[in-house]
Design an enzyme around this catalytic site. Sequence first.
Site, PDB file in Angstrom:
ATOM      1  N   CYS A   7       0.865  -1.164   0.000  1.00 14.31           N
ATOM      2  CA  CYS A   7       0.000   0.000   0.000  1.00 14.31           C
ATOM      3  C   CYS A   7       0.904   1.216   0.000  1.00 14.31           C
ATOM      4  CB  CYS A   7      -0.860   0.025   1.258  1.00 14.31           C
ATOM      5  SG  CYS A   7      -1.835  -1.473   1.461  1.00 14.31           S
ATOM      6  N   ARG A  28       1.328   1.807  -5.773  1.00 14.87           N
ATOM      7  CA  ARG A  28       1.532   0.712  -4.821  1.00 14.87           C
ATOM      8  C   ARG A  28       0.229  -0.007  -4.468  1.00 14.87           C
ATOM      9  NH1 ARG A  28       6.401   0.968  -2.366  1.00 14.87           N
ATOM     10  NH2 ARG A  28       5.634  -0.272  -0.648  1.00 14.87           N
ATOM     11  N   TRP A  49      -3.943  -1.638  -1.334  1.00 13.65           N
ATOM     12  CA  TRP A  49      -4.074  -2.852  -2.155  1.00 13.65           C
ATOM     13  C   TRP A  49      -4.510  -3.927  -1.175  1.00 13.65           C
ATOM     14  CZ3 TRP A  49      -1.814  -7.774  -2.594  1.00 13.65           C
ATOM     15  CH2 TRP A  49      -2.067  -8.435  -3.815  1.00 13.65           C
ATOM     16  N   ASN A  93       1.118  -0.392   5.820  1.00 15.83           N
ATOM     17  CA  ASN A  93       1.506  -1.113   4.604  1.00 15.83           C
ATOM     18  C   ASN A  93       2.134  -2.429   5.052  1.00 15.83           C
ATOM     19  OD1 ASN A  93       2.604  -1.960   2.151  1.00 15.83           O
ATOM     20  ND2 ASN A  93       4.443  -0.719   2.409  1.00 15.83           N
ATOM     21  N   GLY A  94       1.613  -3.552   4.557  1.00 15.44           N
ATOM     22  CA  GLY A  94       2.195  -4.842   4.938  1.00 15.44           C
ATOM     23  C   GLY A  94       1.156  -5.768   5.507  1.00 15.44           C
ATOM     24  N   GLU A 126       7.908 -12.920 -21.285  1.00 19.43           N
ATOM     25  CA  GLU A 126       7.789 -11.517 -20.905  1.00 19.43           C
ATOM     26  C   GLU A 126       6.761 -10.790 -21.787  1.00 19.43           C
ATOM     27  OE1 GLU A 126       8.419  -9.755 -18.541  1.00 19.43           O
ATOM     28  OE2 GLU A 126       8.436  -7.707 -19.260  1.00 19.43           O
ATOM     29  N   LYS A 145       3.318  -8.975 -20.487  1.00 21.36           N
ATOM     30  CA  LYS A 145       2.965  -7.568 -20.768  1.00 21.36           C
ATOM     31  C   LYS A 145       1.543  -7.479 -21.318  1.00 21.36           C
ATOM     32  CE  LYS A 145       5.401  -6.150 -18.932  1.00 21.36           C
ATOM     33  NZ  LYS A 145       6.632  -6.220 -18.177  1.00 21.36           N
ATOM     34  N   GLU A 179      -1.005  -8.308 -18.629  1.00 19.83           N
ATOM     35  CA  GLU A 179      -1.013  -7.372 -17.515  1.00 19.83           C
ATOM     36  C   GLU A 179      -1.695  -6.051 -17.860  1.00 19.83           C
ATOM     37  OE1 GLU A 179       2.977  -6.353 -16.374  1.00 19.83           O
ATOM     38  OE2 GLU A 179       2.366  -5.673 -14.404  1.00 19.83           O
ATOM     39  N   HIS A 208       3.229 -30.253 -28.209  1.00 26.42           N
ATOM     40  CA  HIS A 208       2.962 -31.187 -27.107  1.00 26.42           C
ATOM     41  C   HIS A 208       1.660 -30.877 -26.381  1.00 26.42           C
ATOM     42  CE1 HIS A 208       6.786 -33.146 -27.663  1.00 26.42           C
ATOM     43  NE2 HIS A 208       7.388 -31.968 -27.663  1.00 26.42           N
ATOM     44  N   LYS A 230       2.522  -2.001  -7.916  1.00 23.18           N
ATOM     45  CA  LYS A 230       3.892  -1.988  -8.437  1.00 23.18           C
ATOM     46  C   LYS A 230       4.847  -2.861  -7.632  1.00 23.18           C
ATOM     47  CE  LYS A 230       7.181  -0.329 -11.127  1.00 23.18           C
ATOM     48  NZ  LYS A 230       7.241  -0.932 -12.463  1.00 23.18           N
TER      49      LYS A 230
HETATM   50  O1  M6R Z   1      10.135  -5.204  -8.177  1.00 18.92           O
HETATM   51  P1  M6R Z   1      10.312  -6.577  -8.742  1.00 18.92           P
HETATM   52  O2  M6R Z   1      11.172  -6.566  -9.955  1.00 18.92           O
HETATM   53  O3  M6R Z   1      10.808  -7.558  -7.725  1.00 18.92           O
HETATM   54  O4  M6R Z   1       8.866  -7.031  -9.147  1.00 18.92           O
HETATM   55  C1  M6R Z   1       8.601  -8.320  -9.586  1.00 18.92           C
HETATM   56  C2  M6R Z   1       7.255  -8.412 -10.249  1.00 18.92           C
HETATM   57  O5  M6R Z   1       6.230  -8.131  -9.338  1.00 18.92           O
HETATM   58  C3  M6R Z   1       7.142  -7.444 -11.422  1.00 18.92           C
HETATM   59  O6  M6R Z   1       8.172  -7.627 -12.338  1.00 18.92           O
HETATM   60  C4  M6R Z   1       5.796  -7.621 -12.138  1.00 18.92           C
HETATM   61  O7  M6R Z   1       5.735  -8.875 -12.734  1.00 18.92           O
HETATM   62  C5  M6R Z   1       5.616  -6.497 -13.166  1.00 18.92           C
HETATM   63  N1  M6R Z   1       4.450  -5.751 -12.845  1.00 18.92           N
HETATM   64  C6  M6R Z   1       5.521  -6.989 -14.558  1.00 18.92           C
HETATM   65  O8  M6R Z   1       5.395  -5.942 -15.457  1.00 18.92           O
END
Ligand code: M6R
Length: 606
Positions: free
Chosen positions: A2, A27, A72, A98-99, A479, A483, A486, A502, A601
């Site tokens: 958060c 966050r 969050w 936060n946590g 990756e 993207k 996401e 497969h 994030k």
């Molecule tokens: O801060 P980090 O690199 O440890 O974060 C890891 C993942 O949460 C982060 O890469 C996430 O998958 C991204 N939002 C992808 O775009």
Amino acid sequence: MCGIFVYVGTRNGIRIAIDGLKKVEYRGYDSAGIAFIEKGKIVCKKAVGKLKNLEEKLGDETATTVIAHTRWATHGKPTEENAHPILDAKGSVAVIHNGIIENYMQLREELEREGVKFRTETDTEVISNLIATVYKGDLLKAVQEMMPLIKGAWAIAVIHKDHPDECIVAKNSAPLVLGIGVGETFAASDPNALVHHTREVIYLSDGEVARIRPQGAELFDAEHLPISKQVEQIKHSVEEFSKGQFEHYTLKEIYEQPQAMRNAMLSRFFEDYGTVALDDLFLKPAELLAVKRIVIVAAGTSLHAGMIARYMLEEISRIPTSIEIASEFRYRNPIVEDGTLVIAISQSGETADTIAAVRELKAKGATIIALCNVQGTTLTRDADYTFFLRAGPEIGVCSTKAFTSQLTVLALFSLMMARLRHMSKLEGKEFLIALEAVPEQIETVLAQAMAIQHLADKYAHLNDFFFIGRRYMYPTCLEAALKLKEISYINANGYAAGELKHGPIALLNPHCPTFALCADQVTYDKIISNVLEAKARHSPIIALAFNDDERLHTIANDLILIPKTRDEFAPILASVVCQLFAYFCAKKRGADIDQPRNLAKSVTVE
Ligand code: M6R
């Protein structure tokens, strides 16, 4: 996971707090709230959804001590009740948090037995009630008394109705930074939120507490003793935190990649000697030569960077390398032999799973190198050495420039290890010359943005995609698929092209395109066969290849060409294409690109 923002000063802190929350909204953004003290009472305003909903609820209130939070949800749905600040049963104490409090159920039961009535489903409510229970006129003391009772990772800010000019903040394994202004003091989850007000910051360490007032901050260690800490300067400029001329942070960050990559390389290599000198790595050559095995731990996009690095480390450095999903690894009983070097990759440096895996490995004697973008984070403190990415603040929730910067630093690291072992100066030089050319090649890719947008417009209505590739292009596919999922909420699968037959090939049809990443010279003929297999199942083919390609234009429905580079660096160029494709698909579908639904994030919870 958060965002916290606190203002204690003499100006009207409500507007300042809302602006501060905007900087930490990445966050978490399922609800938000603020609290302040008015005529000896705590006033709380909350709203579900984005911050603008909270703004709409605010009138002309004024306050000089304000705590503000963007959430969050972990414990309890994103409702107004569960939104922070969370008050104690009597309404004397307000807490933002936060946590996660791991033992909150037990604490809640104990408090309930004592007659405390809970109003929310949050774990945070035990904090406000515990503080209220032990409070005897000194808020600092009450927070200090409460702290040993809670377990977990947390950062908190607390106000009390009888202390209108102070806020107590504390942390354990979650980020919290103080901002020192003139006649005003701040606290936030991220220094980026403070840069508009002050560049002078103090990073709190675990177990430390601060009493913040307009005239400054008093700091105390875990034993409650007063301490003084170094005031650090925020290095980033205000512009780095703004969108500038771009519609979204994500787009700005995609466009920043040539510069981010140049920054990542700056002063870290000697072209004439074909080798690398990484700052902050104080391991002697003999110690680096003693490395027998590398374990990479990471999550999400950082995991994909690690997967690409594995190919490099094995191929050019000849070091056995394993890549581990941090959230799974922490629950194994890892075998750490002599000579194991761990590389923990994390843009934020706060990913709970990655940190937990690192701690497990460290306890077993491994040496830890962190690859991190954000300074002063938990991971950088836990690691023995840190290579900073120098990508600048990445605010869009989807990781773009941090990824390509990770690949750059990992390429340098692989080269360093290779040169220490068997690679010749000439080979090292060739590697570096190719790497140095990549930022300009990214610019060539960015110049194709309009063509990529047209492509996205053509396909964005479809709901299923496959990305296929081999060798370096395989993790690049993972990756690319991440993207697209996401930010545009399109179901996308990344597959090693050889795996298609497969099982997943059963899913191909005219409404499920295959995006084939064919920029790998070693496996080129093989992937052409896989593309033909997909085409035979009527899947529309979007192919990405090097610009000297001669075969795909007759096979693919759409073809994107990238500048020719070494296979090791093709993931960087291919990823920029896929980032743009995902961005434009998301735009066409009207998705919330910088803050995709359900995400945040930095993932500071398990
Ligand atoms: O801060 P980090 O690199 O440890 O974060 C890891 C993942 O949460 C982060 O890469 C996430 O998958 C991204 N939002 C992808 O775009």
